[in-house]
Design a protein around this motif. Structure first.
Motif, PDB file in Angstrom:
ATOM      1  N   VAL A   1      39.810  36.226  51.677  1.00  9.94           N
ATOM      2  CA  VAL A   1      40.805  36.449  50.627  1.00  9.94           C
ATOM      3  C   VAL A   1      41.968  37.263  51.181  1.00  9.94           C
ATOM      4  N   GLY A   2      43.176  36.836  50.864  1.00 12.94           N
ATOM      5  CA  GLY A   2      44.379  37.577  51.229  1.00 12.94           C
ATOM      6  C   GLY A   2      45.005  38.186  49.994  1.00 12.94           C
ATOM      7  N   PRO A   3      46.211  38.758  50.137  1.00 10.31           N
ATOM      8  CA  PRO A   3      46.867  39.366  48.974  1.00 10.31           C
ATOM      9  C   PRO A   3      47.102  38.321  47.881  1.00 10.31           C
ATOM     10  N   CYS A   4      46.659  38.623  46.670  1.00  9.42           N
ATOM     11  CA  CYS A   4      46.744  37.660  45.571  1.00  9.42           C
ATOM     12  C   CYS A   4      47.247  38.343  44.308  1.00  9.42           C
ATOM     13  N   ALA A   5      47.740  37.516  43.406  1.00 12.09           N
ATOM     14  CA  ALA A   5      48.112  38.042  42.098  1.00 12.09           C
ATOM     15  C   ALA A   5      46.871  38.175  41.225  1.00 12.09           C
ATOM     16  N   ILE A   6      46.057  37.131  41.278  1.00 12.34           N
ATOM     17  CA  ILE A   6      44.922  37.080  40.343  1.00 12.34           C
ATOM     18  C   ILE A   6      43.643  36.743  41.090  1.00 12.34           C
ATOM     19  N   GLY A   7      42.567  37.470  40.771  1.00 11.80           N
ATOM     20  CA  GLY A   7      41.251  37.128  41.303  1.00 11.80           C
ATOM     21  C   GLY A   7      40.302  36.844  40.149  1.00 11.80           C
ATOM     22  N   LEU A   8      39.714  35.655  40.166  1.00  7.35           N
ATOM     23  CA  LEU A   8      38.725  35.321  39.130  1.00  7.35           C
ATOM     24  C   LEU A   8      37.334  35.524  39.707  1.00  7.35           C
ATOM     25  N   ILE A   9      36.548  36.395  39.081  1.00  2.31           N
ATOM     26  CA  ILE A   9      35.204  36.669  39.577  1.00  2.31           C
ATOM     27  C   ILE A   9      34.183  36.089  38.618  1.00  2.31           C
ATOM     28  N   GLU A  10      33.468  35.084  39.089  1.00  2.92           N
ATOM     29  CA  GLU A  10      32.344  34.573  38.312  1.00  2.92           C
ATOM     30  C   GLU A  10      31.079  35.308  38.755  1.00  2.92           C
ATOM     31  N   GLY A  11      30.151  35.513  37.831  1.00  2.81           N
ATOM     32  CA  GLY A  11      28.848  36.050  38.198  1.00  2.81           C
ATOM     33  C   GLY A  11      28.773  37.563  38.164  1.00  2.81           C
ATOM     34  N   GLY A  12      27.571  38.053  38.001  1.00  5.40           N
ATOM     35  CA  GLY A  12      27.333  39.485  38.027  1.00  5.40           C
ATOM     36  C   GLY A  12      27.077  39.949  39.446  1.00  5.40           C
ATOM     37  N   VAL A  13      26.697  41.196  39.576  1.00  5.66           N
ATOM     38  CA  VAL A  13      26.492  41.778  40.896  1.00  5.66           C
ATOM     39  C   VAL A  13      24.998  42.018  41.079  1.00  5.66           C
ATOM     40  N   CYS A  14      24.387  41.246  41.962  1.00  5.44           N
ATOM     41  CA  CYS A  14      22.932  41.378  42.099  1.00  5.44           C
ATOM     42  C   CYS A  14      22.510  41.818  43.489  1.00  5.44           C
ATOM     43  N   ASN A  15      23.417  41.762  44.494  1.00  5.68           N
ATOM     44  CA  ASN A  15      23.003  42.192  45.820  1.00  5.68           C
ATOM     45  C   ASN A  15      24.154  42.839  46.574  1.00  5.68           C
ATOM     46  N   ALA A  16      23.842  43.318  47.774  1.00  3.67           N
ATOM     47  CA  ALA A  16      24.823  44.074  48.557  1.00  3.67           C
ATOM     48  C   ALA A  16      26.043  43.225  48.891  1.00  3.67           C
ATOM     49  N   GLU A  17      25.819  41.940  49.170  1.00  5.69           N
ATOM     50  CA  GLU A  17      26.949  41.081  49.518  1.00  5.69           C
ATOM     51  C   GLU A  17      27.899  40.931  48.327  1.00  5.69           C
ATOM     52  N   ASN A  18      27.325  40.800  47.120  1.00  4.49           N
ATOM     53  CA  ASN A  18      28.163  40.706  45.920  1.00  4.49           C
ATOM     54  C   ASN A  18      29.089  41.920  45.815  1.00  4.49           C
ATOM     55  N   VAL A  19      28.544  43.089  46.144  1.00  4.51           N
ATOM     56  CA  VAL A  19      29.340  44.310  46.075  1.00  4.51           C
ATOM     57  C   VAL A  19      30.497  44.233  47.068  1.00  4.51           C
ATOM     58  N   GLU A  20      30.193  43.799  48.312  1.00  4.33           N
ATOM     59  CA  GLU A  20      31.231  43.726  49.344  1.00  4.33           C
ATOM     60  C   GLU A  20      32.325  42.732  48.946  1.00  4.33           C
ATOM     61  N   VAL A  21      31.923  41.561  48.480  1.00  7.38           N
ATOM     62  CA  VAL A  21      32.906  40.537  48.110  1.00  7.38           C
ATOM     63  C   VAL A  21      33.765  41.037  46.938  1.00  7.38           C
ATOM     64  N   LEU A  22      33.104  41.643  45.978  1.00 10.79           N
ATOM     65  CA  LEU A  22      33.828  42.148  44.803  1.00 10.79           C
ATOM     66  C   LEU A  22      34.860  43.200  45.225  1.00 10.79           C
ATOM     67  N   ARG A  23      34.444  44.087  46.115  1.00 11.12           N
ATOM     68  CA  ARG A  23      35.375  45.127  46.576  1.00 11.12           C
ATOM     69  C   ARG A  23      36.531  44.513  47.359  1.00 11.12           C
ATOM     70  N   GLU A  24      36.213  43.503  48.146  1.00  5.49           N
ATOM     71  CA  GLU A  24      37.235  42.786  48.916  1.00  5.49           C
ATOM     72  C   GLU A  24      38.271  42.175  47.953  1.00  5.49           C
ATOM     73  N   PHE A  25      37.797  41.566  46.919  1.00  5.72           N
ATOM     74  CA  PHE A  25      38.697  40.984  45.914  1.00  5.72           C
ATOM     75  C   PHE A  25      39.524  42.082  45.241  1.00  5.72           C
ATOM     76  N   ARG A  26      38.866  43.177  44.917  1.00  4.70           N
ATOM     77  CA  ARG A  26      39.593  44.256  44.227  1.00  4.70           C
ATOM     78  C   ARG A  26      40.728  44.786  45.125  1.00  4.70           C
ATOM     79  N   ARG A  27      40.429  44.884  46.419  1.00  5.11           N
ATOM     80  CA  ARG A  27      41.443  45.396  47.342  1.00  5.11           C
ATOM     81  C   ARG A  27      42.636  44.445  47.443  1.00  5.11           C
ATOM     82  N   HIS A  28      42.405  43.154  47.313  1.00  6.38           N
ATOM     83  CA  HIS A  28      43.470  42.181  47.570  1.00  6.38           C
ATOM     84  C   HIS A  28      44.159  41.646  46.320  1.00  6.38           C
ATOM     85  N   CYS A  29      43.530  41.792  45.167  1.00  6.24           N
ATOM     86  CA  CYS A  29      44.093  41.164  43.961  1.00  6.24           C
ATOM     87  C   CYS A  29      44.690  42.217  43.037  1.00  6.24           C
ATOM     88  N   LYS A  30      45.896  41.882  42.545  1.00  4.98           N
ATOM     89  CA  LYS A  30      46.516  42.816  41.604  1.00  4.98           C
ATOM     90  C   LYS A  30      45.775  42.799  40.275  1.00  4.98           C
TER      91      LYS A  30
END
Lengths: 231, 178, 600
Positions: free
Chosen positions: B47-76
């Protein structure tokens, strides 16, 4: 002779002793509520019907109407509070609408739609509550209980059976049934009881009927709760 | 330049993404107004700098946390996209069970397992969290689009509002939790 | 408390029911007594009680489940509850409790495997002036030390009966530090009743009126108005209820009144009975003061023998009045008068919807005057000396004197009686408090007062108070104080209404999150939002004020919060790395991928 009070600027007639909620209902006006039911004594526990009467917060279901009183109901402030109360109820229990057979006919869900609740907002409690499937005709899913005590009142006041009661305290308050075994099958409960059909959410469910009316065609699918309630 | 949208599915079933595809021909309309960054739709993996990030699914494991944080860092704007992202959804139904019991039963004690089965411990596999959480319990979330899945109509209305810069509002029938 | 056979149990239950006259309204008394003897309330016992009292099992179980001291889950021969008052935490109660659990090899709050002992927490037990204190099988032990913990553990291991433990452990001092019109006068049995009788009911009520006496429970409602309304309410049977359920943490004045001045309280009840036309008085004694029960019962017996209770009191034909004592069983909310009336009637202590008010629909729906123990004691003074004399003391809006329960960082904790209008600074000086950072006036539901406000006066027109005066020295952490209060309210919420039931739990969780170093400014905003919601939508006063200590300290001691915040950004709701702990344990992994950093 009836007097009037003002509900969001419009006149609502009432008779002496009538509550703001009952008078509003009789006039076809919707005040959001969950624990109130016209057949039973007002309870005042969900607090969703909190209005501002002459500048003071009060639950409309227990507040006696007074002539000339000014009642704010659907203001942004009050609806915000209601949304927060709904969010509290959603995180307190386990409310998974996709797997609930009451979806579309659930007052909690419909009221949350009406108030445009997009998220439960708070951190979920995810309580551990067992399901009671012991009864041949009825299922109890305590995960969805909002402690409105309508079943308690209906079983006591309409059925004369006292099948339900609340025990515990604070966040540990919970619904119990009238048998030392803790099983609904060991109580006097029957499918024909008023208490069997009064639950506003999906705690007390008749077995084998969950999808007689398909999702999408249910009471609150067809109409918003405000309109559906006042008919 | 067209605003970018990234999407991902954490502990979800991709049902919300299927519903996104259900906007059908309007996808073409959407593509004229936005560009897709990381998404299962185009199979871009980072993921690169984005205006919008759509996150499907809840957070059930460590990878979900990393991906979610990655999205948060890149999406306004981060959108909790569908029931599981909003409240944990179906995967969160395991929350009343102890994770240790779950792992034991799934990998060691349930009938039909080959003898000597053990709980996988390959470092390549993300570790599950004790409980499943909605995404707003891990990062700040800007908007929520409930539904299991949200209908194509709801998604279309929601995205249109967002792209225009309007606070999304879903009317009766579009706002659903089931 | 030895384990009993089923038939022994049945006999014990039957005897207790007999003694309580099989009165369904006495359900809480029945359950409390059975619990005291058997050590637990099993479903079988609850079913037996329900059958005998003709109340549904679920209702009986619902009542039993409401009160903290009634044991429904794990029986233990020794049940210990440490007082969770912040003042006692400051005196080291947490460390002592942990030491006790360690020496006994038990987890806090869980009975030992052999059913020998359980060590838990309970809200303030009214011993802030002589803590750390605890309850063991309902009996109060004060001034706990490491030595006492060690000795107690030995006695428990050896199975010694609590009745045979060292007598000095159970000593409760009155600690009266300042006496004024109420505590300073000499008592002559029956004098106040005689004075009231001589005046007659109407004139006596007139004196209460001209004394401008206001309720001492904190709200300050006019006593004359309450009594008049009760007297005028339609109905043949009326009741006087004395509220001695002082559960507000930091309050212990009723404890001292009832141990050293019980006669004044009882005579006050008689006078109230005379004024409103009641023949029956009920004293609701908080369960934490169980140790006072025998002495109070003996006092009542003495008064009956002396013609000061019963029929034709002091020879006045038709002036009949008697008093019964009801014990609570661990529920702060029962200090709210309508919840207290529910509890008296053997129900869950849930505050009622009002109107109707207790003066017309009180105990068993009869007209009832519910008064604080201190208010009733003050009525004796007014009976003897007249209302005008009483009104000359104190301030314009707050006549007479007030008992303060001073505890915390001061040289002389205890009871101080002052005319209304005394300044916070004066009380601090008299109690020997130096370098005070804050005073919590009237307990958690009251006001947190900072040094620049120490000139404020204790009176209804400035700082109203039910009597608690908790002193916090400069070294204390006011965040920790507020967090303790948040836990208190979450524990004591009755659970009836949504905002209080869920709100107090959310506030507690947020305070714990901040305390664990995972807080952010977003969490502080949440706290303010919850406070506004609870204040405007909760069902009763407990819910309205439950967030006040947090909001108050946030306004006056914000740095205590800010220095705990992890960042200025959003913080997760939980400890992410800890959330992988079970999976790590099961897989035996400890590689980099098996951990999560907690920053976002």
């Amino acid at each position: 002779m009836s007097d009037v009070f003002l509900l969001d600027g419009e006149q609502v007639p009432f008779t002496v002793g009538q509550t703001v909620m009952a008078a509003a209902r009789a006039a076809g006006r919707y005040i959001p509520h969950l624990c109130w039911h016209p057949e039973f004594q007002p309870h005042g526990s969900c607090r969703l019907c909190t209005v501002k009467a002459d500048g003071h917060f009060a639950a409309a279901c227990t507040l006696a109407a007074r002539p000339g009183m000014t009642v704010d109901n659907r203001t942004a402030e009050l609806d915000d509070q209601r949304r927060t109360l709904l969010q509290m109820l959603f995180v307190e229990g386990n409310h998974f609408c996709p797997s609930c057979e009451k979806s579309g006919a659930c007052k909690l869900q419909a009221t949350a739609y009406e108030l445009k609740m997009m998220t439960p907002h708070f951190d979920h409690f995810f309580p551990d509550r067992a399901v009671d499937a012991s009864h041949p005709d009825l299922l109890l899913d305590f995960n969805r209980c909002i402690l409105c005590e309508l079943c308690v009142r209906a079983s006591r006041d309409a059925d004369g059976k006292n099948v339900f009661a609340i025990t515990g305290r604070g966040i540990k308050s919970h619904l119990i049934v009238n048998s030392p075994s803790g099983r609904l099958a060991d109580t006097a409960m029957s499918l024909a009881d008023r208490a069997a059909s009064v639950c506003p959410v999906g705690v007390i469910l008749a077995k084998g009927r969950g999808f007689v009316i398909p999702i999408g065609e249910r009471r609150y699918d067809r109409q918003q709760i405000g309109a559906a309630e006042e008919q | 330049m067209k605003p970018k949208i990234a999407t991902t599915s954490l502990a979800g079933c991709f049902g919300c993404h299927m519903s996104l595809l259900d906007i059908d021909l309007r996808l073409l309309e959407l593509l004229q107004r936005v560009e897709f960054d990381r998404s299962p739709i185009n199979d871009i993996k980072t993921v690169g700098p984005c205006a919008i990030g759509l996150i499907e699914g809840g957070v059930c494991n460590a990878e979900n946390v990393e991906v979610l944080r990655e999205f948060r860092r890149h999406c306004k704007i981060i959108v909790a996209f569908g029931a599981c992202a909003v409240n944990g959804g179906l995967p969160a139904q395991r929350n009343h069970l102890d994770l240790r019991d779950i792992l034991e039963e799934v990998y060691q004690t349930s009938p039909g397992l080959a003898p000597g089965c053990s709980i996988p411990n390959d470092p390549e596999l993300p570790l599950p969290l004790n409980k499943v959480h909605p995404i707003h319990e891990i990062v700040r979330v800007d908007y929520f689009l409930p539904g299991c899945p949200p209908s194509a109509e709801a998604i279309w209305k929601f995205l249109n509002d967002l792209i225009i810069g309007r606070t999304p509002v879903l009317g009766h029938g579009l706002l659903r939790y089931d | 408390m030895q384990a009993q056979s089923a038939s022994q149990q049945a006999e014990i239950v039957a005897n207790i029911l007999q003694r309580q006259r099989r009165d369904p309204a006495r359900l809480v008394q029945v359950l409390r007594e059975i619990d005291e003897v058997l050590g637990e309330l099993t479903p079988e016992v609850l079913a037996m009680v329900g059958e005998q009292l003709k109340r549904p099992f679920a209702e009986v179980a619902g009542v039993a489940g409401f009160y903290h001291f009634l044991e429904l889950e794990q029986r233990a021969r020794y049940r210990i509850f440490w007082s969770d008052n912040i003042i006692e935490q400051m005196q080291g109660s947490t460390e002592l409790r942990e030491e006790m659990c360690r020496l006994l090899w038990i987890e806090p709050g869980r009975a030992s495997e052999d059913g020998l002992v359980k060590v838990g927490l309970t809200s303030c037990i009214g011993m802030g002036d002589q803590g750390p204190a605890l309850l063991v099988n309902g009996r109060t032990v004060t001034r706990m030390t490491r030595a006492r913990v060690a000795a107690m553990v030995e006695l428990i291991r050896g199975g010694a009966l609590v009745g045979n433990w060292p007598e000095e452990w159970f000593a409760v001092a009155d600690n009266i530090r300042r006496r004024d019109i109420l505590l300073g006068r000499s008592y002559k049995a029956g004098a106040a009743i005689a004075a009231a009788l001589a005046r007659g009911p109407a004139a006596m009520l007139g004196e209460i009126q001209s004394a401008r006496l206001r309720g001492r429970g904190g709200a300050g409602f006019s006593t004359a108005q309450k009594w008049q309304a009760c007297r005028d309410a339609p109905g043949d049977v009326r009741y006087v209820v004395c509220n001695a359920d002082e559960g507000e943490p930091g309050t212990f004045k009723d404890r001292v009144l009832l141990s050293a001045y019980a006669d004044l309280v009882f005579e006050g009840m008689c006078i109230a009975g005379l004024c409103i036309g009641a023949r029956q008085g009920l004293l609701y004694l908080r369960g934490e003061y169980r140790y006072l029960l025998e002495a109070l019962e003996a006092n009542l017996a003495r008064r009956r023998a002396a013609g000061l209770l019963g029929r034709d009191i002091l020879g006045a034909a038709g002036y009949d009045f008697d008093i019964e004592i009801h014990l609570g069983a661990g529920a702060y909310v029962c200090g709210e008068e309508s919840a207290l009336l529910e509890s008296l009637a053997g129900k869950r202590g849930v505050p009622r919807n009002r109107p109707p008010f207790p003066v017309t629909h009180g105990y068993l729906d009869c007209p009832t005057a519910v008064n604080n123990a201190e208010t009733l004691a003050a009525a004796c003074l007014i009976a003897e000396n007249g209302g005008v004399c009483y009104a000359a003391i104190g301030t314009e809006m707050s006549t007479g004197s007030k008992l303060l329960s001073v505890s915390g960082d001061c040289a002389r904790p205890g009871i101080y009686e002052y005319p209304f209008g005394v300044t916070v600074a004066q009380v601090l000086a008299d109690a020997g408090a130096n370098d005070t950072q804050a005073v919590q006036v009237s307990g958690p539901s009251g006001v947190c007062v900072a040094p620049e406000e120490f000139g404020r006066r204790l009176a209804f027109e400035d700082l109203p108070s039910a009597g608690a005066f908790m002193v916090f020295g400069a070294s204390r952490d006011m965040f920790e104080v507020a967090r303790n209060f948040a836990h208190f309210f979450a524990h004591e919420s009755c659970g009836f209404c949504t905002p209080c039931r869920v709100g107090t739990a959310l506030v507690k969780n947020l305070m714990d999150k901040i305390n664990a170093g995972h807080g952010s400014p977003a969490d502080i905003n949440e706290l303010f939002k919850l406070q506004r919601l609870m204040e405007s939508t909760a069902h009763c006063g407990l819910g309205h004020s439950a967030c006040n200590p947090v909001a108050d300290t946030l306004k006056k001691f914000r740095p205590a919060y800010q220095r705990r915040l992890h960042s200025t950004e959003f913080e997760p709701a939980f400890d992410l790395d800890y959330a992988l702990s079970q999976a790590r344990q099961m897989t035996g992994r400890d590689d980099a991928g098996a951990h999560l950093a907690n920053e976002s």
